[in-house]
Each structure stands twice: as C-alpha cells, then as structure tokens.
Design a protein around this motif. Structure first.
Motif, PDB file in Angstrom:
ATOM      1  N   LEU A   1       1.056  -1.260  -0.117  1.00 39.61           N
ATOM      2  CA  LEU A   1       0.100  -0.070  -0.366  1.00 39.61           C
ATOM      3  C   LEU A   1       0.891   1.099  -0.048  1.00 39.61           C
ATOM      4  CD1 LEU A   1      -3.258   0.398   1.669  1.00 39.61           C
ATOM      5  CD2 LEU A   1      -2.044   2.633   2.543  1.00 39.61           C
TER       6      LEU A   1
ATOM      7  N   GLN B   1       0.861   5.100  -0.386  1.00 43.34           N
ATOM      8  CA  GLN B   1       0.668   6.593   0.534  1.00 43.34           C
ATOM      9  C   GLN B   1       0.852   7.228  -0.682  1.00 43.34           C
ATOM     10  OE1 GLN B   1       1.627   7.402   4.456  1.00 43.34           O
ATOM     11  NE2 GLN B   1       0.656   5.653   5.075  1.00 43.34           N
ATOM     12  N   PRO B   2       0.032   8.333  -1.574  1.00 44.96           N
ATOM     13  CA  PRO B   2       0.746   9.353  -2.274  1.00 44.96           C
ATOM     14  C   PRO B   2       2.138   9.939  -1.887  1.00 44.96           C
ATOM     15  CG  PRO B   2      -1.765   9.327  -2.196  1.00 44.96           C
ATOM     16  CD  PRO B   2      -1.539   8.074  -0.751  1.00 44.96           C
TER      17      PRO B   2
ATOM     18  N   HIS C   1       5.125  11.796  -3.424  1.00 42.06           N
ATOM     19  CA  HIS C   1       5.654  13.288  -3.025  1.00 42.06           C
ATOM     20  C   HIS C   1       7.203  13.358  -3.399  1.00 42.06           C
ATOM     21  CE1 HIS C   1       2.074  14.128  -4.592  1.00 42.06           C
ATOM     22  NE2 HIS C   1       0.848  14.191  -4.016  1.00 42.06           N
TER      23      HIS C   1
ATOM     24  N   ARG D   1      -5.655  -6.614   9.972  1.00 44.08           N
ATOM     25  CA  ARG D   1      -7.345  -6.628  10.737  1.00 44.08           C
ATOM     26  C   ARG D   1      -8.492  -6.741  10.178  1.00 44.08           C
ATOM     27  NH1 ARG D   1      -7.599  -1.585  10.432  1.00 44.08           N
ATOM     28  NH2 ARG D   1      -7.558  -0.840   8.295  1.00 44.08           N
TER      29      ARG D   1
ATOM     30  N   LEU E   1      -9.230  -8.366   5.958  1.00 44.52           N
ATOM     31  CA  LEU E   1      -8.612  -7.068   5.869  1.00 44.52           C
ATOM     32  C   LEU E   1      -6.960  -7.354   4.721  1.00 44.52           C
ATOM     33  CD1 LEU E   1      -9.149  -3.213   7.277  1.00 44.52           C
ATOM     34  CD2 LEU E   1     -10.234  -4.360   5.293  1.00 44.52           C
TER      35      LEU E   1
ATOM     36  N   MET F   1      -6.078  13.168  -8.953  1.00 43.97           N
ATOM     37  CA  MET F   1      -6.018  13.952  -7.542  1.00 43.97           C
ATOM     38  C   MET F   1      -5.098  15.431  -6.887  1.00 43.97           C
ATOM     39  SD  MET F   1      -7.722  12.798  -4.972  1.00 43.97           S
ATOM     40  CE  MET F   1      -7.158  12.931  -3.505  1.00 43.97           C
ATOM     41  N   MET F   2      -4.052  15.593  -8.403  1.00 44.72           N
ATOM     42  CA  MET F   2      -4.037  16.669  -8.283  1.00 44.72           C
ATOM     43  C   MET F   2      -4.851  18.062  -8.152  1.00 44.72           C
ATOM     44  SD  MET F   2      -1.410  15.618  -7.528  1.00 44.72           S
ATOM     45  CE  MET F   2      -0.066  17.332  -7.140  1.00 44.72           C
ATOM     46  N   ASP F   3      -4.050  18.734  -7.910  1.00 46.06           N
ATOM     47  CA  ASP F   3      -5.028  21.129  -7.943  1.00 46.06           C
ATOM     48  C   ASP F   3      -4.695  20.711  -9.451  1.00 46.06           C
ATOM     49  OD1 ASP F   3      -5.841  23.380  -7.568  1.00 46.06           O
ATOM     50  OD2 ASP F   3      -4.286  23.287  -6.694  1.00 46.06           O
TER      51      ASP F   3
ATOM     52  N   ARG G   1      -5.056   5.399   9.678  1.00 46.19           N
ATOM     53  CA  ARG G   1      -4.584   5.081   8.669  1.00 46.19           C
ATOM     54  C   ARG G   1      -5.577   4.345   8.428  1.00 46.19           C
ATOM     55  NH1 ARG G   1      -1.171   7.648   6.268  1.00 46.19           N
ATOM     56  NH2 ARG G   1       1.217   8.302   7.186  1.00 46.19           N
TER      57      ARG G   1
ATOM     58  N   VAL H   1      -8.814   3.043   7.295  1.00 42.59           N
ATOM     59  CA  VAL H   1     -10.528   3.272   8.205  1.00 42.59           C
ATOM     60  C   VAL H   1     -11.161   2.313   7.329  1.00 42.59           C
ATOM     61  CG1 VAL H   1     -12.403   4.355   9.167  1.00 42.59           C
ATOM     62  CG2 VAL H   1      -9.833   5.324   9.021  1.00 42.59           C
TER      63      VAL H   1
ATOM     64  N   THR I   1     -10.002   1.752   1.729  1.00 41.54           N
ATOM     65  CA  THR I   1      -9.485   1.524   3.357  1.00 41.54           C
ATOM     66  C   THR I   1      -8.643   2.882   2.767  1.00 41.54           C
ATOM     67  OG1 THR I   1      -7.481   1.460   2.735  1.00 41.54           O
ATOM     68  CG2 THR I   1      -8.513  -0.211   4.108  1.00 41.54           C
TER      69      THR I   1
ATOM     70  N   ASP J   1      -7.335   7.105   4.580  1.00 42.25           N
ATOM     71  CA  ASP J   1      -6.221   7.658   5.711  1.00 42.25           C
ATOM     72  C   ASP J   1      -7.583   8.883   6.086  1.00 42.25           C
ATOM     73  OD1 ASP J   1      -4.269   5.936   5.410  1.00 42.25           O
ATOM     74  OD2 ASP J   1      -3.262   7.010   4.365  1.00 42.25           O
TER      75      ASP J   1
ATOM     76  N   LEU K   1     -10.062  13.007   3.937  1.00 37.24           N
ATOM     77  CA  LEU K   1      -9.545  11.951   3.357  1.00 37.24           C
ATOM     78  C   LEU K   1      -8.290  11.572   2.413  1.00 37.24           C
ATOM     79  CD1 LEU K   1     -13.683  11.612   3.216  1.00 37.24           C
ATOM     80  CD2 LEU K   1     -12.052  10.613   4.980  1.00 37.24           C
ATOM     81  N   ILE K   2      -8.469  10.833   2.291  1.00 36.73           N
ATOM     82  CA  ILE K   2      -7.083  10.049   1.369  1.00 36.73           C
ATOM     83  C   ILE K   2      -7.835   8.190   0.769  1.00 36.73           C
ATOM     84  CG2 ILE K   2      -4.521   9.506   0.391  1.00 36.73           C
ATOM     85  CD1 ILE K   2      -3.668  11.616   1.508  1.00 36.73           C
TER      86      ILE K   2
ATOM     87  N   TYR L   1      -7.957   4.467  -0.719  1.00 37.30           N
ATOM     88  CA  TYR L   1      -7.449   3.520  -1.485  1.00 37.30           C
ATOM     89  C   TYR L   1      -7.966   2.400  -1.794  1.00 37.30           C
ATOM     90  CZ  TYR L   1      -3.532   5.446   1.414  1.00 37.30           C
ATOM     91  OH  TYR L   1      -2.351   6.268   1.378  1.00 37.30           O
TER      92      TYR L   1
ATOM     93  N   LEU M   1      -7.391   6.187  -4.681  1.00 38.56           N
ATOM     94  CA  LEU M   1      -8.266   6.643  -5.421  1.00 38.56           C
ATOM     95  C   LEU M   1      -8.645   7.853  -5.780  1.00 38.56           C
ATOM     96  CD1 LEU M   1     -11.144   5.476  -2.550  1.00 38.56           C
ATOM     97  CD2 LEU M   1     -10.923   4.001  -4.201  1.00 38.56           C
TER      98      LEU M   1
ATOM     99  N   ILE N   1     -13.763   8.458  -4.736  1.00 42.87           N
ATOM    100  CA  ILE N   1     -14.160   8.713  -3.848  1.00 42.87           C
ATOM    101  C   ILE N   1     -15.839   9.004  -3.726  1.00 42.87           C
ATOM    102  CG2 ILE N   1     -13.293  10.343  -1.595  1.00 42.87           C
ATOM    103  CD1 ILE N   1     -10.564  10.828  -2.765  1.00 42.87           C
TER     104      ILE N   1
ATOM    105  N   ILE O   1     -11.909  18.170  -3.626  1.00 39.08           N
ATOM    106  CA  ILE O   1     -10.129  18.280  -3.507  1.00 39.08           C
ATOM    107  C   ILE O   1      -9.633  19.258  -2.889  1.00 39.08           C
ATOM    108  CG2 ILE O   1      -8.636  16.926  -3.971  1.00 39.08           C
ATOM    109  CD1 ILE O   1     -11.167  14.941  -4.236  1.00 39.08           C
TER     110      ILE O   1
ATOM    111  N   GLN P   1      -2.623  16.021  -1.679  1.00 42.76           N
ATOM    112  CA  GLN P   1      -4.059  16.209  -1.516  1.00 42.76           C
ATOM    113  C   GLN P   1      -5.123  15.155  -1.459  1.00 42.76           C
ATOM    114  OE1 GLN P   1      -5.074  19.288  -4.441  1.00 42.76           O
ATOM    115  NE2 GLN P   1      -2.776  19.592  -4.593  1.00 42.76           N
ATOM    116  N   ALA P   2      -6.189  16.332  -1.367  1.00 42.35           N
ATOM    117  CA  ALA P   2      -6.944  14.939   0.023  1.00 42.35           C
ATOM    118  C   ALA P   2      -8.277  15.666  -0.387  1.00 42.35           C
ATOM    119  CB  ALA P   2      -6.804  15.074   1.249  1.00 42.35           C
ATOM    120  N   ALA P   3      -8.876  14.966  -0.251  1.00 41.21           N
ATOM    121  CA  ALA P   3     -10.774  15.101  -0.019  1.00 41.21           C
ATOM    122  C   ALA P   3     -11.405  15.569   1.003  1.00 41.21           C
ATOM    123  CB  ALA P   3     -11.761  13.895  -0.165  1.00 41.21           C
TER     124      ALA P   3
END
Lengths: 322, 381
Positions: free
Chosen positions: A12, A14-15, A19, A46, A59, A310-312, B73, B75, B219, B221, B237-238, B240, B247, B252, B267, B277-279
């Motif tokens: 997994l 993370q973004p 970056h 979990r 999970l 997801m980028m601005d 993380r 969730v 899931t 974060d 929210l981020i 996956y 996502l 999302i 976003i 960037q996150a929601a």
C-alpha cells in the motif's frame, strides 16, 4: 498433512511516498538510479465486522510505505507497527524499467537476507523488500513493482491435522495476557520473538538454549488459515541455523494489536499451529526465493499509481507552464 | 474559480485571529487549546488516532509543534454510499435520534434524523451509472475579469475534477507496459491465493459498486486538522482501493452521501503537506451542526446527572469540582450550560458536556456524511 500456505504481502503506497520520491528525484537523485534504502511498516492483521451481514471481513496483509519511509533513522513506527527494510530502485525511463534485469535485482535482495541469516544470525533483515519504479513526473504516473523475497522450503512446511487454532487453545488466558503486556512494554518493536515455556517473550537468538520455545511473529495476515508472509523467512532462518531442532515447531501468529488499550474486549485473534518440516538435505546453499507481487489481475506484472486526478488543476497548469 | 478561491481561503485563514475564548457550547466553535485537549482525549481513548507533526514548514504556530493534526490510517470502507441510494420505500427506515436522555427538554425540531436505519444496500444500485460532473459553480458566471480570466476559467472547467477529462485521466490499463513476466517465478505451492477481489474495473464512469456478498474493501486515511477561520475541526480523506491504489475523486465521491458529495466535499491541498491533495468536508456548517448536537447531549447529560444526584440524595455541591470517581459517566463542565432553558441556577455547578468530547461527537457527525467509512470507532460511547 496439509501444506502451510502463507498470505503474501500486499503493498500500500501512500500518495505522500510518491510526492517524496518526486522531490528526491528532482532535487537530489537527478539522473542517478542507484538503489535508495527505505523502510516500510506493517501491523498485525486486521479484520472488520460488516454491520449488515455480521461477517468478519479480512483486510489485506498490507505493508505500507509513505513519506517517512525515506527518512533516515526513522525507527519510530506508529503504534503497534513494525519496520521492514528495503530498497527503491527508480529508473529514468520506462524502457529501462521494462528491460531491467529483475531476476538479478531480486536475487541480490535474497542474497542479503540469506547472508544475514547465515553470517550475522540477524532477524532484523528477514522481512526485506525491493521496489522498482519509474516515475512519469509530468503526468503524475508512477509505475512500480514490489518484491518481498521469501525462501521456499523444499519440501514445504506442513501443519499437523489440527490445523491453525485459536491461541487460546494452546495458551491460558493469563499466559496470553502476560505476553500481551510484555509486548506492549517492550521498546524494541521486534517483528519476531520467542515465547519460552514460562511464557516469557525472548529474542529469537535464544532459540538454541530454550527447550520448549514457541516461535512467534507479528502477523500481518488476518486470514484464519494463512499465516502472513514474514513467517516463511523466520522458518527458513531457524531451519538453516538449527536443522536438528526444527523438525517440529510450535508457532504462534501474533495478531492482537498491542497498541489498543485492552486485549480482553474480544476473543484473542492470535493463531497457533504445530508445523513440521520434511526431511531436508542439509546444505548451506541458498534456497530459491519467491515473492514478486502480483498485479490486480493476479499476473506477475507491475502496477501503476495515477495521482493526476487528485492533483490540483491550478498547480498542474503552473507546472506545465514552466 | 477554485484556485482563486483556495488562495482567498488561505489568506483569510492566515489573517483571521486565533480564537481565544472558549465558545463551544454557545456556537459549536473551539479554540486551538480545546482542539488539542479534545485531540488528546481522542488519542487516549482510541489509540487508532495519533497526533502528527506534518511538514515542519507548514506548521501552525497556534498549535503545539508535535500536535498539528490527527491521523488514523486504513479505515475500512466496505460499501459504496451510492449503493445506499435513498428511495421512498425507505421512509419508514428513518428514526429520530436524540442524544442523551429522551426526557430531555428541547424542541422536537432539533431531533437528529437517521435515515437508512438498518437498511440493506439495494441491489438496483449495483450500477449507479456515470457520476455526474461536479458542478463548477463559478465557471460560467464569474462576474469579474476580462477575457483573460474567462479563458482560464474555461480551461479550468475543462480539467475540473470529475469532468470528462478526469475520466480520461484515470488509470488506463492499456497504459501499463505489457511486461508480464512468465518465467520470473515458478508457481509456489506455499503461497496462499488471495481471495479473488471483484474484477478491477478502473474506468471511473463504470465503477462496479459491490452489491450483495461481494465486497470491495477500500481503506481511507483520515486526518483531522484545525481550521482557524471556521474555528472548528476539519476532516480530510485519502482513499485506496482494495489493491492499495489511490482512489480518484469520482471514486471517493462514491463513498460520500449524495447530499454532500458535490457540494461540501471538495479536493483541496492538504494544509500540512507541500504536495498532498485530499478530499475534505468544507467546515462552513460544522459549527452550527456541532452546536445543536452539543446542546442536545449537554441537556441530556445534565438531566441524567441531576437524576443521579437526586437519587444519591446528596445536596447540590456548589463550588466543588466533581470528583472523578463519583459518577460512572463523567461529563464535568466548567461553563454555564446554555440552551437547556431551565433550572440554570442549579445546573451551573452540575456536570455537563466537557470539551474533551468534542471530537468524539464530531466523528459521529462526520459518520453521517461518509456513512460507509467507519470513522466512528467510538460507538462504545
């Protein structure tokens, strides 16, 4: 007797990891494609109860990398997590990424693990990973492929006919509570440990002197009948170092998160089993290793993470204008 | 125009003064100190939450350096909120929730309506079809600006999130270099076969929504920051998918209840990171909702505590700090209870809702916006 099947790691990313890799690539690495050391973390497996069906949903057996993976000396994993070390090899072009000699990269990592077993008798490198990647910086696309080398025992480990049972069937409540407390108070966050016949938590290096020890590891899997991937290398480690004592092993897959306040709210999640190894040829040559992560279609192929959506929009415009 | 709006928000937040005086019962807003206190309580009570430092250059000086925001993380999110589509048949499923004792005073109009109580996801919703474009509110009728601004606006509209362009930008499997390596590894008998997940359809316009027994476990974060302008917590929210891939915004939005998906959830750049960037749920309504919930909980709590006091026959203890062992539920309050509308004189010294519980309550409120993301691990309360 059934063969033990191990739940493979699922990566997994993370973004923030991408970056961080991007800024590292732009500011520090530039055209270098040397391997960089990184760390990943995983926690006990979990599961979550589906409120509508009452089913327990397992999970994934996740191993996570994030921005902090690059920081040197980052040894404070979040609560209940343990660290796995690894390397990232980021290629400059997609062609190089495609044509890289993956077998030799993989074998290099496996050699490091094998070396740590035979020469250093060190368990901290048992869970090691390799990440190869190509970052398309303009499109925010990241092609990547994880490998978690694990030594395949020949013949494979088997579990006795009872199969995996709840740890409560092998240990008393008091014993489990004691182990839980010791793990919680331990500062080391060890991924692998032993439980002595007096239910003391010990380092794996005490295996030789203990007569009736149970081997244990932080198990990222939550599947009832599949222990997590890290167990494979622990078994290989013990088999290689102590061939006489390992024809039968008591194993506990530790799945109770010690960062939570009390273990007694639900049943113990940890699993217990007795494994046995077939007769093996004694040799110190390295076992073959497996462990490339499969992609979403279950094929041996890389994955892609696309962060562009997801980028601005504004910052993307600005970046392109340069 | 989203970009300018974001700049404006950033400047406005920078300029607005730090709230000094506690007002959480009067209008649901909290000070940074109270945010830290409530965060400490949340972290203590529910260790899945941790305090994070974030990017040191982005640290807010009104918060302690090591307590900039809260994070949890992984969730789980088992179903899509879009599969909980609301129909007339579900009207019976509504139920009024009141916080605390039902005998509490207060107008019925303030009851909290929980819809979809005990609902099964409808199978008709298995294919929700195309997600609508996010309405670009400022896109067409921006009053100011000449042709230049208009041009940029139009350009922005074209690449706005969730629009047609975004669909094209979602990962296309054809893009992945075809490099399956057959000979790389032999089959390994000791590798457990992962439970087959749903066919990974990644095309955003046709994301299969899990129905029935097939679950796509996403899931998230989840981060909680303090918004200085609105003086409330703000949630980020981020996400996956089940393969650990990030996502996209349209994905999302599937997990956000339809009432909020295209209005209050957007976003945004995450304030404690240079690039992330996150929601985020826009906090403009948080204070008023929190005020209502707090009022109800508070008056409920006071009723309960009054009853307990009467039962124990103890005199009303004026000017005494409530001892922590005296009651099962401790809700000591230090400020005058507002909104309960009766017996003020007595209630002044009686326990009420403590500000520590603010974030616990806040998570319950957020759970109504993202019904399928299990942010509310606090149900034992």
């Amino acid at each position: 007797m059934p063969i033990v099947q191990f739940a493979p790691f699922a990566s997994l990313v993370q973004p923030s990891f991408w970056h961080e890799l991007t800024s590292l690539k732009v500011d520090v690495l530039r055209l270098s494609d040397d391997a960089i050391p990184v760390i990943a973390t995983y926690t006990t497996g979990r599961s979550v109860k589906d409120r509508e069906t009452g089913q327990e949903i397992v999970l994934g057996c996740n191993v996570t990398v994030g921005a902090e993976s690059f920081r040197k000396g980052h040894q404070r994993p979040s609560a209940g997590a343990v660290v796995a070390q690894g390397t990232v090899k980021n290629f400059n072009t997609i062609e190089e990424f495609k044509s890289a000699d993956k077998s030799s990269l993989f074998n290099h990592e496996a050699d490091i693990i094998w070396e740590s077993i035979l020469r250093n008798q060190d368990t901290s490198l048992l869970t090691r990973f390799l990440l190869i990647s190509y970052a398309d910086l303009k499109k925010y696309k990241y092609y990547y492929w994880f490998a978690f080398p694990a030594f395949a025992a020949k013949p494979a480990w088997e579990i006795d006919d009872r199969g995996w049972v709840s740890a409560e069937e092998a240990f008393s409540q008091d014993a489990l509570n004691g182990i839980y407390t010791q793990l919680r108070q331990s500062q080391k966050h060890a991924s692998f440990f032993l439980i002595s016949d007096k239910n003391q938590v010990l380092g794996v290096d005490k295996f030789e002197s203990e007569t009736q020890a149970t081997i244990a590891f932080i198990d990222p899997s939550a599947a009832t009948n599949n222990p997590g991937w890290p167990l494979r290398n622990l078994l290989a480690y013990l088999r290689a170092l102590y061939p006489q004592k390992t024809s039968s092993l008591r194993v506990i897959c530790w799945r109770d998160n010690v960062s939570e306040n009390s273990p007694s709210t639900g049943a113990w999640k940890s699993r217990f089993g007795v494994l046995s190894a077939g007769a093996s040829v004694e040799s110190t040559s390295r076992l073959t290793a497996v462990g490339w992560e499969k992609n979403m279609q279950g094929k041996l192929a890389p994955r892609v993470a696309d962060l562009a959506p997801m980028m601005d929009p504004a910052s993307r415009l600005a970046d392109q204008a340069v | 125009m989203h970009a300018i709006q974001q700049q404006y928000w950033a400047v406005r937040e920078y300029l607005s003064p730090v709230l000094k005086e506690s007002k959480f019962k009067e209008h649901g807003r909290i000070t940074p100190e109270e945010f830290v206190a409530a965060g400490d309580f949340l972290v203590y009570k529910f260790p899945v939450w941790t305090w994070e430092k974030g990017d040191p250059t982005k640290a807010r000086d009104y918060l302690p350096a090591d307590k900039q925001y809260l994070l949890t993380r992984g969730v789980p999110c088992l179903r899509r909120a879009t599969s909980l589509a609301y129909t007339d048949a579900d009207e019976d499923a509504e139920r009024l929730l009141s916080f605390g004792d039902s005998s509490a005073t207060g107008s019925e109009a303030d009851e909290w309506v929980e819809t979809h109580a005990g609902r099964k996801p409808s199978h008709d919703a298995a294919n929700p079809g195309t997600i609508d474009d996010i309405p670009d509110l400022d896109g067409d009728d921006h009053p100011a600006g000449g042709a230049g601004v208009g041009g940029v606006t139009a350009g922005m509209g074209n690449i706005s999130l969730g629009g047609g362009a975004a669909v094209a930008e979602t990962p296309d499997l054809d893009d992945i270099p075809d490099m399956e390596e057959e000979g790389l590894e032999e089959g390994d008998e000791a590798t457990a076969v992962a439970p087959k997940a749903a066919p990974a359809v990644i095309d955003a316009s046709n994301i299969e929504v899990a129905g029935g027994n097939l679950l796509q476990v996403r899931t998230y974060d989840v981060m909680i920051t303090y918004d200085k302008y609105y003086q409330t917590p703000r949630i980020w929210l981020i996400g996956y998918d089940e393969n650990g891939t990030p996502l996209t915004p349209p994905q999302i939005f599937q997990d956000i209840s339809a009432d909020h998906a295209f209005k209050t959830v957007t976003i945004e750049p995450f304030p404690h990171s240079a690039s992330l960037q996150a929601a985020s749920v826009h906090p403009c309504k948080h204070a008023s909702v929190m005020k209502k919930v707090i009022e109800r909980m508070n008056s409920g709590m006071i009723e309960e505590q009054l009853a307990q006091q009467r039962k124990s026959g103890s005199p009303v203890l004026k000017d005494t700090k409530p001892s922590s062992s005296s009651t099962v539920k401790k809700w000591p309050f230090s400020r005058k209870a507002s909104g309960s509308g009766k017996g003020e004189a007595d209630e002044e010294e009686i326990e009420g809702m403590r500000v520590d519980f603010y974030l616990v309550v806040f998570l319950k409120f957020i759970a109504s916006i993202v019904p399928t993301i299990e942010v509310d691990s606090t149900t034992s309360f």
